[in-house]
Design an enzyme around this catalytic site. Structure first.
Site, PDB file in Angstrom:
ATOM      1  N   ARG A   1       0.839  -1.218   0.000  1.00  0.00           N
ATOM      2  CA  ARG A   1       0.000   0.000   0.000  1.00  0.00           C
ATOM      3  C   ARG A   1       0.873   1.267   0.000  1.00  0.00           C
ATOM      4  NH1 ARG A   1      -3.566   2.616   4.389  1.00  0.00           N
ATOM      5  NH2 ARG A   1      -5.197   3.671   3.173  1.00  0.00           N
TER       6      ARG A   1
ATOM      7  N   HIS B   1       0.417   4.327  -2.609  1.00  0.00           N
ATOM      8  CA  HIS B   1       0.201   5.721  -2.193  1.00  0.00           C
ATOM      9  C   HIS B   1       1.383   6.609  -2.579  1.00  0.00           C
ATOM     10  CE1 HIS B   1      -3.315   5.216   0.893  1.00  0.00           C
ATOM     11  NE2 HIS B   1      -3.498   4.521  -0.209  1.00  0.00           N
TER      12      HIS B   1
ATOM     13  N   VAL C   1       1.026   9.908  -6.090  1.00  0.00           N
ATOM     14  CA  VAL C   1       1.266  11.313  -5.742  1.00  0.00           C
ATOM     15  C   VAL C   1       2.643  11.724  -6.270  1.00  0.00           C
ATOM     16  CG1 VAL C   1       1.373  12.985  -3.866  1.00  0.00           C
ATOM     17  CG2 VAL C   1      -0.123  10.977  -3.666  1.00  0.00           C
TER      18      VAL C   1
ATOM     19  N   ASP D   1       8.293   8.178  -6.294  1.00  0.00           N
ATOM     20  CA  ASP D   1       9.501   8.941  -5.974  1.00  0.00           C
ATOM     21  C   ASP D   1       9.801   8.961  -4.482  1.00  0.00           C
ATOM     22  OD1 ASP D   1       7.451  10.470  -5.010  1.00  0.00           O
ATOM     23  OD2 ASP D   1       8.055  12.334  -6.035  1.00  0.00           O
TER      24      ASP D   1
ATOM     25  N   ASN E   1      -3.601   8.910   4.501  1.00  0.00           N
ATOM     26  CA  ASN E   1      -2.456   8.244   5.126  1.00  0.00           C
ATOM     27  C   ASN E   1      -2.439   8.342   6.649  1.00  0.00           C
ATOM     28  OD1 ASN E   1      -1.456   7.515   2.604  1.00  0.00           O
ATOM     29  ND2 ASN E   1      -0.249   9.399   2.402  1.00  0.00           N
TER      30      ASN E   1
ATOM     31  N   HIS F   1      -6.500  -5.979  -2.310  1.00  0.00           N
ATOM     32  CA  HIS F   1      -7.335  -6.099  -1.106  1.00  0.00           C
ATOM     33  C   HIS F   1      -7.650  -7.562  -0.805  1.00  0.00           C
ATOM     34  CE1 HIS F   1      -8.803  -1.606  -1.293  1.00  0.00           C
ATOM     35  NE2 HIS F   1      -7.527  -1.731  -0.987  1.00  0.00           N
TER      36      HIS F   1
ATOM     37  N   ASP G   1     -10.082  -9.342   3.164  1.00  0.00           N
ATOM     38  CA  ASP G   1     -10.555 -10.607   2.588  1.00  0.00           C
ATOM     39  C   ASP G   1     -10.948 -11.523   3.739  1.00  0.00           C
ATOM     40  OD1 ASP G   1     -10.883 -13.158   1.602  1.00  0.00           O
ATOM     41  OD2 ASP G   1      -8.978 -13.229   0.523  1.00  0.00           O
TER      42      ASP G   1
ATOM     43  N   THR H   1      -9.517 -15.631   3.254  1.00  0.00           N
ATOM     44  CA  THR H   1      -8.093 -15.974   3.449  1.00  0.00           C
ATOM     45  C   THR H   1      -7.348 -14.659   3.706  1.00  0.00           C
ATOM     46  OG1 THR H   1      -7.858 -15.925   1.026  1.00  0.00           O
ATOM     47  CG2 THR H   1      -8.041 -18.087   2.045  1.00  0.00           C
TER      48      THR H   1
HETATM   49  C1  HEM Z   1      -9.126   1.404  -5.996  1.00  0.00           C
HETATM   50  C2  HEM Z   1      -9.064   2.308  -5.051  1.00  0.00           C
HETATM   51  C3  HEM Z   1      -8.646   2.014  -3.646  1.00  0.00           C
HETATM   52  C4  HEM Z   1      -9.258   2.452  -2.529  1.00  0.00           C
HETATM   53  C5  HEM Z   1     -10.482   3.344  -2.449  1.00  0.00           C
HETATM   54  C6  HEM Z   1      -8.541   1.901  -1.406  1.00  0.00           C
HETATM   55  C7  HEM Z   1      -8.846   2.152  -0.090  1.00  0.00           C
HETATM   56  C8  HEM Z   1      -8.273   1.505   0.983  1.00  0.00           C
HETATM   57  C9  HEM Z   1      -8.651   1.709   2.356  1.00  0.00           C
HETATM   58  C10 HEM Z   1      -9.709   2.678   2.844  1.00  0.00           C
HETATM   59  C11 HEM Z   1      -7.915   0.864   3.117  1.00  0.00           C
HETATM   60  C12 HEM Z   1      -7.983   0.702   4.639  1.00  0.00           C
HETATM   61  C13 HEM Z   1      -7.072   1.725   5.283  1.00  0.00           C
HETATM   62  C14 HEM Z   1      -7.278   1.811   6.793  1.00  0.00           C
HETATM   63  O1  HEM Z   1      -8.310   1.377   7.292  1.00  0.00           O
HETATM   64  O2  HEM Z   1      -6.379   2.331   7.492  1.00  0.00           O
HETATM   65  C15 HEM Z   1      -7.055   0.142   2.228  1.00  0.00           C
HETATM   66  C16 HEM Z   1      -6.144  -0.813   2.622  1.00  0.00           C
HETATM   67  C17 HEM Z   1      -5.287  -1.462   1.760  1.00  0.00           C
HETATM   68  N1  HEM Z   1      -5.104  -1.173   0.426  1.00  0.00           N
HETATM   69 FE1  HEM Z   1      -6.326  -0.071  -0.734  1.00  0.00          FE
HETATM   70  N2  HEM Z   1      -7.514   1.133  -1.869  1.00  0.00           N
HETATM   71  C18 HEM Z   1      -7.527   1.177  -3.229  1.00  0.00           C
HETATM   72  C19 HEM Z   1      -6.596   0.580  -4.082  1.00  0.00           C
HETATM   73  C20 HEM Z   1      -5.515  -0.134  -3.661  1.00  0.00           C
HETATM   74  C21 HEM Z   1      -4.406  -0.522  -4.494  1.00  0.00           C
HETATM   75  C22 HEM Z   1      -4.255  -0.138  -5.965  1.00  0.00           C
HETATM   76  C23 HEM Z   1      -3.553  -1.243  -3.721  1.00  0.00           C
HETATM   77  C24 HEM Z   1      -2.242  -1.874  -4.077  1.00  0.00           C
HETATM   78  C25 HEM Z   1      -1.902  -2.265  -5.295  1.00  0.00           C
HETATM   79  C26 HEM Z   1      -4.138  -1.306  -2.401  1.00  0.00           C
HETATM   80  C27 HEM Z   1      -3.622  -2.002  -1.336  1.00  0.00           C
HETATM   81  C28 HEM Z   1      -4.154  -2.000  -0.068  1.00  0.00           C
HETATM   82  C29 HEM Z   1      -3.731  -2.914   0.979  1.00  0.00           C
HETATM   83  C30 HEM Z   1      -2.761  -4.063   0.810  1.00  0.00           C
HETATM   84  C31 HEM Z   1      -4.423  -2.547   2.137  1.00  0.00           C
HETATM   85  C32 HEM Z   1      -4.262  -3.146   3.544  1.00  0.00           C
HETATM   86  C33 HEM Z   1      -3.127  -2.389   4.230  1.00  0.00           C
HETATM   87  C34 HEM Z   1      -2.820  -2.834   5.651  1.00  0.00           C
HETATM   88  O3  HEM Z   1      -3.350  -3.818   6.146  1.00  0.00           O
HETATM   89  O4  HEM Z   1      -1.992  -2.132   6.290  1.00  0.00           O
HETATM   90  N3  HEM Z   1      -5.300  -0.594  -2.386  1.00  0.00           N
HETATM   91  N4  HEM Z   1      -7.277   0.558   0.938  1.00  0.00           N
END
Ligand code: HEM
Ligand SMILES: *[C@@H]1O[C@H](CO)[C@@H](O)[C@H](O)[C@H]1NC(C)=O
Ligand SMILES: *[C@@H]1O[C@H](CO)[C@@H](O)[C@H](O)[C@H]1NC(C)=O
Ligand SMILES: *[C@@H]1O[C@H](CO)[C@@H](O)[C@H](O)[C@H]1NC(C)=O
Ligand SMILES: *[C@@H]1O[C@H](CO)[C@@H](O)[C@H](O)[C@H]1NC(C)=O
Ligand SMILES: *[C@@H]1O[C@H](CO)[C@@H](O)[C@H](O)[C@H]1NC(C)=O
Ligand SMILES: *[C@@H]1O[C@H](CO)[C@@H](O)[C@H](O)[C@H]1NC(C)=O
Ligand SMILES: *[C@@H]1O[C@H](CO)[C@@H](O)[C@H](O)[C@H]1NC(C)=O
Ligand SMILES: *[C@@H]1O[C@H](CO)[C@@H](O)[C@H](O)[C@H]1NC(C)=O
Ligand SMILES: *[C@@H]1O[C@H](CO)[C@@H](O)[C@H](O)[C@H]1NC(C)=O
Length: 333
Positions: A65, A69, A73, A77, A98, A197, A249, A252
């Site tokens: 993630r 992020h 932006v 970089d 963030n 996700h 998920d 799993t």
């Molecule tokens: C499509 C639009 C996306 C939205 C709206 C989104 C939004 C979010 C949000 C709200 C969370 C939870 C953050 C929290 O509760 O602190 C999250 C977690 C996460 N996102 Fe996304 N995300 C998106 C795309 C992506 C992409 C493109 C990736 C990576 C290629 C990604 C990887 C992850 C991962 C792995 C987590 C879990 C992080 C953790 O457990 O620390 N997400 N995302």
């Protein structure tokens, strides 16, 4: 040869030359960038990530993630890694998507230390994020790919950009699609990358709008699977703090697989932005979800290509930017 035929051929040749130069100047990253200066960099990054996973099963998700992020932006970089201080008045760490959410910065620092011990001052923090993302996916059961390298690190951060460019989980699919498209990522990239996700966690505050009073209706989001809704309401009580965690998920939680897509088909997408990919009537995303759900290797191949596409967003190359010695600070800053 007549002058007319020479004219006929010279335009396409000139065009071909210009296109070739554009191609060459855009394709500045490559997989062998550190082959003489830090040949073991991939192994070093992987071994620190593997070590971190022993005590924190969530860390791979958190690391990928950070790369996402970062890339959304000002390009990939390492701008997300800069702490507030010195010339950095407004950090990306303190931007809305963030703050109290991104994690893994300590592991990035551990990776950087290990890399500096082997090859001082040659590997960028931006490349470390890209390598850590790949290690996280492959160590969690997902696909492995050759990471393109050669990015350099920014001298600035862009908090306003982080507030506006990173998609929100309560945005509509059209808005999210346009944020991806603004960075050159298409609908296939959106669906494939959302498949990240398949692991990691989300705080209740990022999806609690769906659980009790969705869009002011007084009822939960009607697309939510009812037994899943009950579980989520237990995890996230109505007046709770919003910082409790749910697995992105539920089937799993720590594996990188294609269950994310069958969850969507079962109306068990956690975030509104997840479920929209499958539940938006007529959307181009629906058939892609179905295809990734039925064929894990199709998902894995698309995911690897889309990670490369995302990793190519506006890197600093050549003599632009710098190789930071400490990922948290600009050199001398
Ligand atoms: C499509 C639009 C996306 C939205 C709206 C989104 C939004 C979010 C949000 C709200 C969370 C939870 C953050 C929290 O509760 O602190 C999250 C977690 C996460 N996102 Fe996304 N995300 C998106 C795309 C992506 C992409 C493109 C990736 C990576 C290629 C990604 C990887 C992850 C991962 C792995 C987590 C879990 C992080 C953790 O457990 O620390 N997400 N995302
Ligand atoms: C990789 O990119 C670097 C920097 O542009 C360049 O010096 C090097 O020759 C490239 N390697 C290959 C195999 O293209
Ligand atoms: C590369 O790094 C790994 C992990 O730190 C180490 O086990 C291995 O011996 C290193 N190989 C070389 C050639 O330095
Ligand atoms: C972040 O979390 C801390 C501690 O829980 C809290 O005091 C602060 O208000 C939170 N900041 C934001 C912007 O949510
Ligand atoms: C970014 O969003 C946060 C939280 O909403 C806000 O406090 C901050 O002022 C914003 N920063 C910029 C530069 O717009
Ligand atoms: C979606 O984009 C439109 C147009 O830019 C904007 O007015 C709207 O607030 C956005 N919706 C959300 C939920 O961010
Ligand atoms: C749901 O939200 C709407 C709009 O914010 C509000 O008017 C309504 O009273 C809420 N309903 C319940 C049951 O809380
Ligand atoms: C949540 O708080 C509101 C107002 O503070 C209150 O009316 C409601 O009964 C509370 N709900 C629960 C489930 O505690
Ligand atoms: C709800 O989820 C279960 C799996 O837990 C699934 O068997 C069922 O078909 C889902 N219901 C709907 C309406 O998607
Ligand atoms: C699954 O996807 C892979 C990769 O795209 C493809 O080669 C294979 O034929 C597909 N399998 C089926 C059963 O469609």
């Amino acid at each position: 040869m007549s002058s007319s035929s020479s004219t006929t051929y010279s335009l396409p040749l000139a065009t071909t030359f210009v296109l070739l130069m554009l191609y060459v100047s855009n394709a500045q990253l490559n997989t062998t960038f550190y082959s003489s200066t830090c040949p073991n960099v991939t192994t070093i990054v992987r071994s620190v990530v593997q070590q971190a996973l022993q005590s924190d099963s969530r860390i791979g998700a958190s690391l990928i993630r950070l790369h996402f992020h970062d890339c959304f932006v000002n390009g990939c970089d390492a701008s997300i890694l800069l702490d507030k201080g010195g010339s950095i008045q407004l950090s990306e760490k303190d931007a809305a998507p963030n703050t109290n959410s991104t994690r893994g910065f300590d592991v990035v620092d551990n990776i950087k230390t290990a890399v500096e011990n082997s090859c001082p001052a040659v590997v960028s923090c931006a490349d470390i994020l890209a390598l850590a993302a790949e290690a996280s996916v492959s160590l969690s059961g997902g696909i492995s790919w050759n990471v393109l390298l050669g990015r350099r690190d920014s001298l600035t951060a862009n908090q306003a950009g982080a507030n506006t460019s990173i998609p929100s989980p309560v945005e509509g699919l059209a808005n999210i699609t346009s944020k991806f498209s603004a960075l050159g990522l298409n609908t296939n990239d959106l669906v494939a990358l959302s498949g990240a996700h398949t692991f990691g966690r989300a705080q209740c505050r990022t999806f609690s709008n769906r659980l009790y009073n969705f869009t002011g209706t007084g009822n939960p989001d009607p697309t939510l699977n009812s037994s899943y809704l009950t579980t989520l309401q237990q995890t996230c009580p109505q007046n709770g703090s919003g910082t409790a965690l749910a697995n992105l998920d539920p089937t799993t939680p720590d594996s990188f697989d294609n269950n994310y897509f069958s969850n969507l088909q079962n109306n068990q997408g956690l975030l509104q932005s997840d479920q929209e990919l499958f539940s938006t009537t007529g959307a181009a995303t629906v058939s892609i979800v179905n295809s990734f759900s039925s064929n894990q290797s199709a998902f894995f191949q698309s995911f690897a290509q889309s990670m490369i596409n995302m990793g190519n967003i506006s890197p600093l190359v050549g003599s632009n930017g710098e190789i930071r010695l400490d990922c948290k600070k600009v050199n001398g800053g």
